[in-house]
Design an enzyme around this catalytic site. Structure first.
Site, mmCIF file in Angstrom:
data_model
loop_
_atom_site.group_PDB
_atom_site.id
_atom_site.type_symbol
_atom_site.label_atom_id
_atom_site.label_comp_id
_atom_site.label_asym_id
_atom_site.label_seq_id
_atom_site.Cartn_x
_atom_site.Cartn_y
_atom_site.Cartn_z
ATOM 1 C CG ASN A 106 -1.679 1.404 1.464
ATOM 2 O OD1 ASN A 106 -1.696 1.931 0.601
ATOM 3 N ND2 ASN A 106 -2.334 1.649 2.667
ATOM 4 C CG HIS B 53 -5.515 1.917 5.763
ATOM 5 N ND1 HIS B 53 -5.132 2.665 6.535
ATOM 6 C CD2 HIS B 53 -4.332 1.112 5.385
ATOM 7 C CE1 HIS B 53 -3.806 2.543 6.962
ATOM 8 N NE2 HIS B 53 -3.461 1.632 6.211
ATOM 9 C CD GLU C 275 -2.643 5.493 7.066
ATOM 10 O OE1 GLU C 275 -2.606 5.424 5.908
ATOM 11 O OE2 GLU C 275 -1.557 5.136 7.718
ATOM 12 C CD GLU D 275 -3.055 -2.293 7.486
ATOM 13 O OE1 GLU D 275 -2.075 -2.693 7.041
ATOM 14 O OE2 GLU D 275 -3.447 -1.647 7.218
ATOM 15 N N GLY E 181 3.182 2.183 10.747
ATOM 16 C CA GLY E 181 4.209 3.550 10.630
ATOM 17 C C GLY E 181 4.890 3.800 11.802
ATOM 18 C CB SER F 67 5.887 -1.961 11.867
ATOM 19 O OG SER F 67 5.661 -0.613 12.235
ATOM 20 N N GLY G 162 3.141 -0.949 4.180
ATOM 21 C CA GLY G 162 3.124 0.475 3.881
ATOM 22 C C GLY G 162 4.653 0.795 3.419
ATOM 23 N N GLY G 163 5.301 1.282 4.364
ATOM 24 C CA GLY G 163 6.591 1.952 4.042
ATOM 25 C C GLY G 163 7.370 1.174 3.350
#
Ligand code: 13P
Length: 245
Positions: free
Chosen positions: A8, A92, A94, A162, A168, A207, A228-229
């Site tokens: 993502n 999600h 967010e 999640e 993050g 993470s 993610g990252g």
């Protein structure tokens, strides 16, 4: 069941990141799992073209529940399909936080993905406050009941657990904590949907890095990851893909 490594990209990336797709395809030409990248909507069509001929699939990070109409700034599931996407992430944390998305909205978006012939990746997860209050299973169970529409199958639905506090932050639940939630999710899904729920992929997200992916993938009922990252750089994501057997 074919496991799923999903990236993502969130609100990251302009044209130059298209090179990451070629690098990922070169690093993992024959992955043992399904590989998915969900870029920002502006890149979806170009990324889908760039991924052609590789095993990498693409998807969107959100959609509107309706097929079309006066909804400025939104995109429909049909538009995602038209841009070459196969999956849509819905709910999600967010989006739940930034756009006040409720379980009912998330459920309607998952149904929109199905209407367009796509699969929905439905996200759920507790906040730190909820975990510390001992409410993780109750919160996650409630989101699961409210966000997953009737008619979910192992083909049209993926669940992503999640924990909000792990996204993050570099913080990850213990393997036992991940296993307890995933086992509970599986039990609830089988109770509601029957045998098809055994084929539903349950992703862990929060993470995930090349260095912790293998141990997380060893946990019961973890069938992949939503990353993610570490999905933004081909070298990092390839390390996660190769850990998923
Ligand atoms: P990170 O992998 O950056 O923690 O993000 C997880 C996530 O939110 C994926 O949807």
């Amino acid at each position: 069941m074919q496991k799923l490594a999903a990236g993502n990209w969130k609100m990251n990336g302009t044209a130059e990141v298209l090179a990451e797709i070629a690098a990922l395809a070169a690093a993992e030409p024959t992955p043992a799992c399904e590989v998915l990248i969900c870029p920002p909507a502006t890149l979806l069509s170009r990324l889908s073209d760039a991924a052609k001929g590789s095993p990498i699939r693409t998807g969107a990070q959100d959609c509107h529940a309706n097929e079309g109409g006066a909804h400025t700034g939104d995109i429909s599931a049909e538009m995602v399909a038209d841009a070459g996407g196969h999956y849509i992430i819905v709910g999600h944390s967010e989006r739940r936080a930034d756009h006040a998305e409720t379980d009912a909205i998330v459920r309607a978006k998952a149904e929109a993905a199905w209407r367009a012939g796509l699969s929905a990746i439905i996200c759920i997860g507790e906040t730190l406050e909820e975990r510390e209050a001992g409410r993780t299973i109750e919160v996650v169970g409630g989101q699961l009941a409210g966000s997953v529409p009737d008619g979910a199958t192992g083909v049209n639905t993926v669940i992503a657990y999640e924990p909000v506090w792990a996204i993050g932050t570099g913080k990850v639940p213990t393997l036992d904590e991940i296993g307890a939630v995933h086992d509970d999710i599986r039990t609830r899904l089988v109770d509601r949907f029957g045998a098809t729920a055994n084929d539903m992929r349950l992703l862990y997200g929060g993470s995930v890095k090349p260095g912790n992916a293998a141990e997380i993938f060893g946990v019961s009922n973890v069938d992949g990851a939503l990353v993610g990252g570490a999905s933004l750089k081909a070298a990092d994501f390839a390390g996660i893909v190769s850990a998923l057997k």
